[in-house]
Design a protein around this motif. Structure first.
Motif, short mmCIF file in Angstrom:
data_model
loop_
_atom_site.label_atom_id
_atom_site.label_comp_id
_atom_site.label_asym_id
_atom_site.label_seq_id
_atom_site.Cartn_x
_atom_site.Cartn_y
_atom_site.Cartn_z
N VAL A 30 52.32 -61.65 -39.56
CA VAL A 30 53.18 -60.67 -40.50
C VAL A 30 54.05 -59.68 -39.98
O VAL A 30 55.08 -59.41 -40.26
N LEU A 31 53.58 -58.96 -38.41
CA LEU A 31 54.44 -58.29 -37.80
C LEU A 31 55.53 -58.91 -36.83
O LEU A 31 56.62 -58.03 -36.43
N VAL A 36 54.09 -57.16 -31.74
CA VAL A 36 52.48 -57.24 -31.25
C VAL A 36 52.61 -57.25 -29.69
O VAL A 36 51.92 -56.53 -29.12
N ASP A 37 53.31 -58.03 -28.97
CA ASP A 37 53.55 -58.15 -27.57
C ASP A 37 53.80 -56.67 -27.29
O ASP A 37 53.43 -56.42 -26.19
N ARG A 38 54.84 -56.07 -27.81
CA ARG A 38 55.29 -54.70 -27.18
C ARG A 38 54.13 -53.72 -27.42
O ARG A 38 53.85 -52.74 -26.70
N ALA A 39 53.30 -53.63 -28.72
CA ALA A 39 52.28 -52.81 -28.84
C ALA A 39 51.09 -53.17 -27.68
O ALA A 39 50.65 -52.13 -26.96
N TRP A 87 56.96 -42.77 -42.07
CA TRP A 87 58.41 -43.42 -42.30
C TRP A 87 58.36 -44.55 -41.26
O TRP A 87 59.01 -45.68 -41.48
N GLU A 88 57.94 -44.39 -39.98
CA GLU A 88 58.11 -45.38 -38.95
C GLU A 88 57.60 -46.77 -39.45
O GLU A 88 57.68 -47.90 -39.35
N GLU A 89 55.89 -46.47 -39.73
CA GLU A 89 55.21 -47.39 -40.17
C GLU A 89 55.71 -48.09 -41.67
O GLU A 89 55.63 -49.52 -41.52
N LEU A 90 56.23 -47.52 -42.37
CA LEU A 90 57.03 -47.89 -43.54
C LEU A 90 58.15 -48.94 -43.16
O LEU A 90 58.29 -50.13 -43.65
N ALA A 91 58.89 -48.79 -42.38
CA ALA A 91 60.03 -49.43 -41.75
C ALA A 91 59.41 -50.82 -41.53
O ALA A 91 59.81 -52.02 -41.53
N MET A 92 58.15 -50.75 -40.46
CA MET A 92 57.64 -51.76 -39.89
C MET A 92 57.16 -52.74 -41.07
O MET A 92 57.42 -54.01 -41.10
N HIS A 93 56.67 -52.19 -41.93
CA HIS A 93 55.82 -52.77 -42.97
C HIS A 93 56.68 -53.36 -44.19
O HIS A 93 56.83 -54.44 -44.81
N ILE A 94 58.06 -52.72 -44.22
CA ILE A 94 59.39 -53.53 -45.01
C ILE A 94 59.55 -54.74 -44.50
O ILE A 94 59.99 -55.62 -45.09
#
Length: 150
Positions: A30-31, A36-39, A87-94
């Motif tokens: 999904v992401l 995920v590697d960065r996280a 908003w940062e999470e929104l960008a990721m989920h868009i």
């Protein structure tokens, strides 16, 4: 029963490792592996438990459930991000929503819906966020198509 037969790692008999592995697989799908590697690369002793919790509970416990499509889960998640101003999470989920098969028009409709139920100021910021995400995606697509072959 194999993991595929169980339709995700949410069954009562799933081991902790199966839940984690199922969550990591969905999280990567999904992401995107790069995110995920960065996280994971940025986790340390302080954030390690949080990253583990996200993978096990959000991705392994919820996103693997069969009750909703990934498109529907993305729609719900986008709405929650707008409602809470993340908003940062929104960008990721868009970005994730497009990976999950939602079109830009469907995302626009979700954001229009949020204007009514979450408020116009929040939807205004959400539309600006989506514009930036789509512009970045378009730029990345242009860069890839104009790059010389290897």
């Amino acid at each position: 029963m194999s993991g595929a037969e169980r339709n995700g790692a949410v069954q009562p008999d799933a081991t902790s490792q199966e839940i984690y592995d199922g969550g990591m697989a969905v999280r990567r799908e999904v992401l995107g592996a790069a995110h995920v590697d960065r996280a994971n690369a940025n986790k340390d002793e302080f954030t390690e438990d949080f990253q583990d919790m996200i993978t096990r509970i959000a991705w392994g416990g919820i996103w693997t459930r069969p009750g909703l499509t990934r498109q529907m889960r993305s729609a719900v998640t986008i709405t929650a991000m707008v409602a809470h101003g993340h908003w940062e999470e929104l960008a990721m989920h868009i970005r994730a929503a497009t990976t999950n098969g939602l079109s830009r028009d469907e995302i626009k409709e979700i954001l229009l819906q949020t204007a009514i139920y979450c408020g116009v100021p929040s939807a205004n910021t959400a539309f600006k966020t989506a514009q930036q995400v789509f512009a970045g995606m378009d730029l990345a697509d242009t860069d890839q198509t104009s790059a010389p072959p290897n």
